[in-house]
Write an enzyme that holds these catalytic residues in place. Structure first.
Site, PDB file in Angstrom:
ATOM      1  N   ARG A 109       0.739  -1.261   0.029  1.00 44.91           N
ATOM      2  CA  ARG A 109      -0.083   0.066  -0.071  1.00 44.91           C
ATOM      3  C   ARG A 109       0.927   1.244   0.029  1.00 44.91           C
ATOM      4  O   ARG A 109       2.036   1.178  -0.106  1.00 44.91           O
ATOM      5  CB  ARG A 109      -1.105  -0.027   1.066  1.00 44.91           C
ATOM      6  CG  ARG A 109      -0.432   0.022   2.652  1.00 44.91           C
ATOM      7  CD  ARG A 109      -1.289  -0.024   3.687  1.00 44.91           C
ATOM      8  NE  ARG A 109      -0.369   0.526   4.949  1.00 44.91           N
ATOM      9  CZ  ARG A 109      -0.943   0.691   6.110  1.00 44.91           C
ATOM     10  NH1 ARG A 109      -2.305   0.378   6.158  1.00 44.91           N
ATOM     11  NH2 ARG A 109      -0.210   0.982   7.057  1.00 44.91           N
ATOM     12  N   ASN A 147      -4.925   7.323   4.006  1.00 42.13           N
ATOM     13  CA  ASN A 147      -4.590   6.744   5.083  1.00 42.13           C
ATOM     14  C   ASN A 147      -2.931   6.905   5.263  1.00 42.13           C
ATOM     15  O   ASN A 147      -2.407   6.418   4.514  1.00 42.13           O
ATOM     16  CB  ASN A 147      -4.681   5.164   5.252  1.00 42.13           C
ATOM     17  CG  ASN A 147      -4.389   4.616   6.553  1.00 42.13           C
ATOM     18  OD1 ASN A 147      -5.260   4.870   7.684  1.00 42.13           O
ATOM     19  ND2 ASN A 147      -3.382   3.996   6.804  1.00 42.13           N
ATOM     20  N   GLU A 148      -2.466   7.731   6.095  1.00 42.84           N
ATOM     21  CA  GLU A 148      -1.179   7.835   6.677  1.00 42.84           C
ATOM     22  C   GLU A 148      -0.337   8.007   5.325  1.00 42.84           C
ATOM     23  O   GLU A 148       0.545   7.389   4.941  1.00 42.84           O
ATOM     24  CB  GLU A 148      -0.603   6.387   7.423  1.00 42.84           C
ATOM     25  CG  GLU A 148      -1.333   5.986   8.715  1.00 42.84           C
ATOM     26  CD  GLU A 148      -0.921   4.802   9.388  1.00 42.84           C
ATOM     27  OE1 GLU A 148      -0.704   4.450  10.460  1.00 42.84           O
ATOM     28  OE2 GLU A 148      -0.141   4.056   8.545  1.00 42.84           O
ATOM     29  N   CYS A 155       9.082   9.206 -10.086  1.00 41.03           N
ATOM     30  CA  CYS A 155       8.810   8.749 -11.573  1.00 41.03           C
ATOM     31  C   CYS A 155       8.959  10.048 -12.589  1.00 41.03           C
ATOM     32  O   CYS A 155       9.025  11.206 -12.049  1.00 41.03           O
ATOM     33  CB  CYS A 155       7.373   8.166 -11.628  1.00 41.03           C
ATOM     34  SG  CYS A 155       5.993   9.148 -11.370  1.00 41.03           S
ATOM     35  N   GLU A 307      -5.648   5.967  15.978  1.00 40.34           N
ATOM     36  CA  GLU A 307      -5.067   4.387  15.912  1.00 40.34           C
ATOM     37  C   GLU A 307      -4.177   4.313  17.221  1.00 40.34           C
ATOM     38  O   GLU A 307      -3.252   5.339  17.400  1.00 40.34           O
ATOM     39  CB  GLU A 307      -4.378   4.117  14.623  1.00 40.34           C
ATOM     40  CG  GLU A 307      -5.377   3.825  13.598  1.00 40.34           C
ATOM     41  CD  GLU A 307      -4.749   3.220  12.371  1.00 40.34           C
ATOM     42  OE1 GLU A 307      -3.499   2.539  12.460  1.00 40.34           O
ATOM     43  OE2 GLU A 307      -4.957   3.599  11.131  1.00 40.34           O
ATOM     44  N   TRP A 315       4.142  -4.938  13.609  1.00 44.15           N
ATOM     45  CA  TRP A 315       5.159  -4.654  12.664  1.00 44.15           C
ATOM     46  C   TRP A 315       6.646  -4.230  13.403  1.00 44.15           C
ATOM     47  O   TRP A 315       7.509  -4.233  12.783  1.00 44.15           O
ATOM     48  CB  TRP A 315       5.156  -3.416  11.672  1.00 44.15           C
ATOM     49  CG  TRP A 315       4.314  -2.347  12.482  1.00 44.15           C
ATOM     50  CD1 TRP A 315       5.283  -1.294  12.812  1.00 44.15           C
ATOM     51  CD2 TRP A 315       2.985  -1.859  12.787  1.00 44.15           C
ATOM     52  NE1 TRP A 315       4.633  -0.321  13.296  1.00 44.15           N
ATOM     53  CE2 TRP A 315       3.192  -0.677  13.378  1.00 44.15           C
ATOM     54  CE3 TRP A 315       1.664  -2.604  12.462  1.00 44.15           C
ATOM     55  CZ2 TRP A 315       1.989   0.221  13.847  1.00 44.15           C
ATOM     56  CZ3 TRP A 315       0.873  -1.833  13.337  1.00 44.15           C
ATOM     57  CH2 TRP A 315       0.981  -0.738  13.670  1.00 44.15           C
ATOM     58  N   LYS A 356      -1.948  -9.703  10.899  1.00 44.38           N
ATOM     59  CA  LYS A 356      -2.950 -10.742  11.468  1.00 44.38           C
ATOM     60  C   LYS A 356      -2.648 -10.886  13.176  1.00 44.38           C
ATOM     61  O   LYS A 356      -3.416 -11.277  13.784  1.00 44.38           O
ATOM     62  CB  LYS A 356      -3.057 -11.949  10.868  1.00 44.38           C
ATOM     63  CG  LYS A 356      -1.747 -12.843  10.804  1.00 44.38           C
ATOM     64  CD  LYS A 356      -1.890 -14.037  10.035  1.00 44.38           C
ATOM     65  CE  LYS A 356      -0.689 -14.841   9.769  1.00 44.38           C
ATOM     66  NZ  LYS A 356       0.269 -14.157   8.901  1.00 44.38           N
ATOM     67  N   PHE A 357      -1.303 -10.714  13.535  1.00 42.58           N
ATOM     68  CA  PHE A 357      -0.938 -10.618  14.922  1.00 42.58           C
ATOM     69  C   PHE A 357      -1.115  -9.582  15.658  1.00 42.58           C
ATOM     70  O   PHE A 357      -0.627  -9.348  16.910  1.00 42.58           O
ATOM     71  CB  PHE A 357       0.289 -11.307  15.298  1.00 42.58           C
ATOM     72  CG  PHE A 357       0.271 -12.738  14.545  1.00 42.58           C
ATOM     73  CD1 PHE A 357      -0.669 -13.633  15.209  1.00 42.58           C
ATOM     74  CD2 PHE A 357       0.907 -13.249  13.645  1.00 42.58           C
ATOM     75  CE1 PHE A 357      -0.525 -15.065  14.939  1.00 42.58           C
ATOM     76  CE2 PHE A 357       0.876 -14.464  13.202  1.00 42.58           C
ATOM     77  CZ  PHE A 357       0.216 -15.418  13.849  1.00 42.58           C
ATOM     78  N   HIS A 358      -1.480  -8.179  15.038  1.00 47.81           N
ATOM     79  CA  HIS A 358      -1.731  -7.098  15.704  1.00 47.81           C
ATOM     80  C   HIS A 358      -2.912  -7.133  16.605  1.00 47.81           C
ATOM     81  O   HIS A 358      -4.069  -7.550  16.428  1.00 47.81           O
ATOM     82  CB  HIS A 358      -1.920  -5.759  14.803  1.00 47.81           C
ATOM     83  CG  HIS A 358      -1.738  -4.538  15.420  1.00 47.81           C
ATOM     84  ND1 HIS A 358      -0.935  -3.741  15.196  1.00 47.81           N
ATOM     85  CD2 HIS A 358      -3.071  -3.802  15.818  1.00 47.81           C
ATOM     86  CE1 HIS A 358      -1.160  -2.529  15.949  1.00 47.81           C
ATOM     87  NE2 HIS A 358      -2.581  -2.651  16.412  1.00 47.81           N
TER      88      HIS A 358
END
EC number: 3.2.1.23
Length: 667
Positions: A109, A147-148, A155, A307, A315, A356-358
């Site tokens: 992202r 988001n963030e 480029c 958040e 992370w 998924k482990f957050h």
């Protein structure tokens, strides 16, 4: 600030990742914890637009309906932060190119080019569909754009846009050559088309692009990229306001802080500041407090804690569990420094994919008997009780620290003297002085009004743009107190050195000039003599010549022993201190005992017993003292608060504060 009707307690919810039949049960569990809000639709672009121009809002309609029926306040994301696969395939120019000249492909992202006309068009079309559909839903209390923001692009789109940006700023190539001092290494350009954006194949190198040949080019490019991302935000906001002029708009700031985005320039376009907070397990409490004070100071209003983590973070290299009580203390620390919401990422733990482990409100166990859920429910109850009193209250500060993104960028591009220059760490050295004394402090930019403060501290003010020196001189001459340090007043806004001795245009107000700067190598300690005691110092030692200033401290070692290390100068009705070296904490504390005494400003509480104590003031003038034990050791409540009421419990303040204990007290 846009006035909230209630204190928001909730966070990111991703029902699109779960079967529809589970949603009502989720909401029931949230209500058990007194959760009253949900942030949705942050990363749903692929669901909403599976093919270009073919929109499907059926699932989002159901989510919005269920949350509305449950009387939840909704923070509605615009879904533009992560792009669908078809978009990369059809429009490859939307993908950003990193500074190593590699174009991103589908995945991750934060990988869009901010200057891609295709991305801008497609994001705008989605936005229009979304806002027209939900603009009349009164349960949507905020629009959450993207988001963030972050991730610079190098480029061809950005290169062309950058050239236009430079033409507008410098008008002629001669003006640009002069600003960037391009005669060095035969870098002179004769045509705008000869400009190449800074990247690893050109004028930047190092793993993170931390070294640059032409600092003026690299700094301007960071300014340009921040503006480019800001223009995306403005584009989305304009669409929202066209259809829904009343509902406030925000985007979530993040980082320590985020170096890529100049939040002080962005703040003007935010209806309310929102921030994502994820301190590492070993970060000192004053570091998070500094970031909250920065967010509060951006608009000098309460902000949203958009958040945070109920327990583990996904992370970080190491993610220990938050200890019993620690979650509540860390959330209330944000509130103590100006947050009017407590929101988590996330409300329900994912079964797959990234993060998924957050930690989450509903964990993988899907049980409400867990330690974390019980703590979340207890926090929800306290916020429900105290939220109406806290909501909208403000912090009043008489001290300020200057934090500036152009200095952030330029200071860490310095090539020479020492490789250990770290802008945020240098600022934190000084913030800690006020934090440990429980003195409310604003974190301001160079364009803010200094006259609002008794003391302004501007550490490592390396870049002094045109007019800032006069602003500082006027502030001090009219009675203000000003502190600056080594590596200040050295360059102009194009990173060209001021001649005549450092600190350049600050020589007059500080009453000194600096001849040389010695680098202190790792493991070496230089002694400074102050008030008859020796203190360690490091990083840099300025060799100072006082003009009008008096000497407060001298070096006690090396060939410059006996020369000034710290000076104080009377200038008009005020004073300016110059600190020519990075004093270690004990020495800096001794110095600030003197400086703070001279200002006449007192701590909120003198006998704080190593507790963090802040104050917010309600609209009707009532003082709320937040007393936080940000450690696992027992502390004692200062005697000042004997007989005060703890609005979290409705009971009298208790003297013995166990580890991670919190009280919010009023008289």
């Amino acid at each position: 600030m846009t006035q909230l009707s209630r204190f928001l307690y909730g966070g990111d919810y991703n029902p699109d990742q779960w079967p529809e039949e589970t949603w009502s049960k989720d909401i029931h569990v949230f209500k058990k914890a007194d959760i009253n809000s949900a942030t949705i639709n942050i990363f749903s672009w692929a669901l909403l637009e599976p093919r270009e121009g073919k929109y499907n809002f059926s699932k989002l309609d159901k989510v919005v309906q269920q949350l509305s029926d449950a009387n939840f306040d909704i923070v509605m994301g615009t879904a533009t932060a992560a792009m669908p696969a078809w978009m990369f395939k059809k429009y490859p120019d939307i993908a950003r190119v990193d500074y190593q000249d590699r174009r991103h492909v589908f995945g991750q992202r934060h990988n869009f080019c901010p200057n891609s006309s295709n991305y801008q068009r497609l994001a705008g079309e989605l936005e229009k569909q979304l806002v027209e559909r939900y603009k009349d839903n009164k349960h949507i209390v905020f629009w959450h754009i993207n988001n963030e923001y972050g991730g610079n692009c190098y480029c061809e789109n950005c290169q062309n846009a950058f050239k236009k940006w430079l033409k507008n700023k410098y008008k002629t190539v001669e003006g640009l050559n002069k600003a960037w001092n391009m005669n060095v290494w035969s870098h002179t350009i004769y045509d705008w088309d000869e400009i190449v954006v800074p990247n690893e194949l050109g004028d930047v190198w190092g793993i993170k692009g931390s070294e640059t040949i032409v600092a003026g080019l690299s700094i301007d490019y960071l300014r340009f990229q921040s503006e480019s991302m800001q223009n995306l935000f403005k584009m989305e906001k304009k669409i929202i306001k066209k259809f829904d002029p009343e509902t406030p708009v925000t985007t979530n700031f993040h980082g320590l802080p985020n170096k890529m985005v100049d939040y002080q320039k962005w703040a003007k376009g935010q209806d309310i500041i929102s921030y994502d907070s994820y301190p590492t397990y070993d970060a000192p409490a004053y570091k998070a407090a500094f970031l909250y004070d920065l967010m509060r100071s951006l608009k000098h209003q309460p902000f949203m804690l958009m958040e945070s983590a109920p327990s583990q973070v996904n992370w970080q290299p190491y993610s220990p569990l938050k200890r019993p009580g620690q979650m509540e203390a860390t959330e209330f620390q944000a509130v103590a420094h100006g947050a009017d919401t407590v929101q988590f990422f996330r409300l329900k733990q994912a079964v797959g994919g990234s993060e998924k482990f957050h930690s989450a409100v509903i964990a993988h166990s899907q049980r409400t008997v867990t330690r974390v859920f019980k703590e979340l429910a207890d926090l929800g109850k306290k916020l429900k009780n105290a939220g109406p009193t806290i909501l909208g209250s403000k912090t009043k500060a008489r001290f300020a620290i200057v934090f500036d993104w152009s200095n952030f960028w330029s200071y860490e591009y310095v090539d020479g003297i020492t490789q250990d220059l770290n802008y945020v760490d240098s600022i934190l050295d000084y913030y800690r002085q006020f934090y440990e004394r429980n003195i409310p402090t604003d974190i301001i930019g160079v364009d803010d009004d200094f006259s609002n403060y008794d003391l302004v501290v501007a550490p490592v003010l390396y870049m002094v743009k045109h007019g800032l020196d006069k602003k500082i001189n006027d502030y001090v001459e009219n009675g203000g107190n000003f502190v600056t340090t080594y590596m200040s007043g050295m360059v102009n806004s194009s990173d060209n050195v001021y001649l005549g001795g450092y600190p350049g245009p600050l020589k007059e107000v500080t009453g000194i000039w600096v001849e040389e700067s010695d680098a202190v190598v790792p493991g070496q300690k230089i002694k400074v003599l102050m008030n008859g005691k020796d203190y360690d110092t490091g990083l840099i030692c300025n060799l100072i010549h006082p003009n009008d200033a008096k000497i407060l401290a001298t070096y006690a070692s090396e060939f410059y022993a006996g020369t000034p290390a710290v000076t104080e100068n009377q200038y008009g009705k005020g004073r300016a201190w110059y600190i020519g070296t990075r004093l270690e904490h004990q020495g800096l504390t001794q110095l600030f005992n003197h400086i703070i005494f001279e200002t006449g400003v007192e701590s909120l509480v003198c006998d704080s017993h190593k507790l963090e104590i802040t104050k917010r003031v309600t609209e009707d003038g009532k003082e709320l003292y937040f007393v936080l034990n940000m450690s696992n050791e027992e502390r004692t409540l200062p005697s000042k608060f004997t007989g005060y009421e703890d609005i979290l419990t409705g009971e009298k303040a208790h003297k013995d504060m166990k580890g991670w204990d919190v009280q919010v007290l009023r008289n």
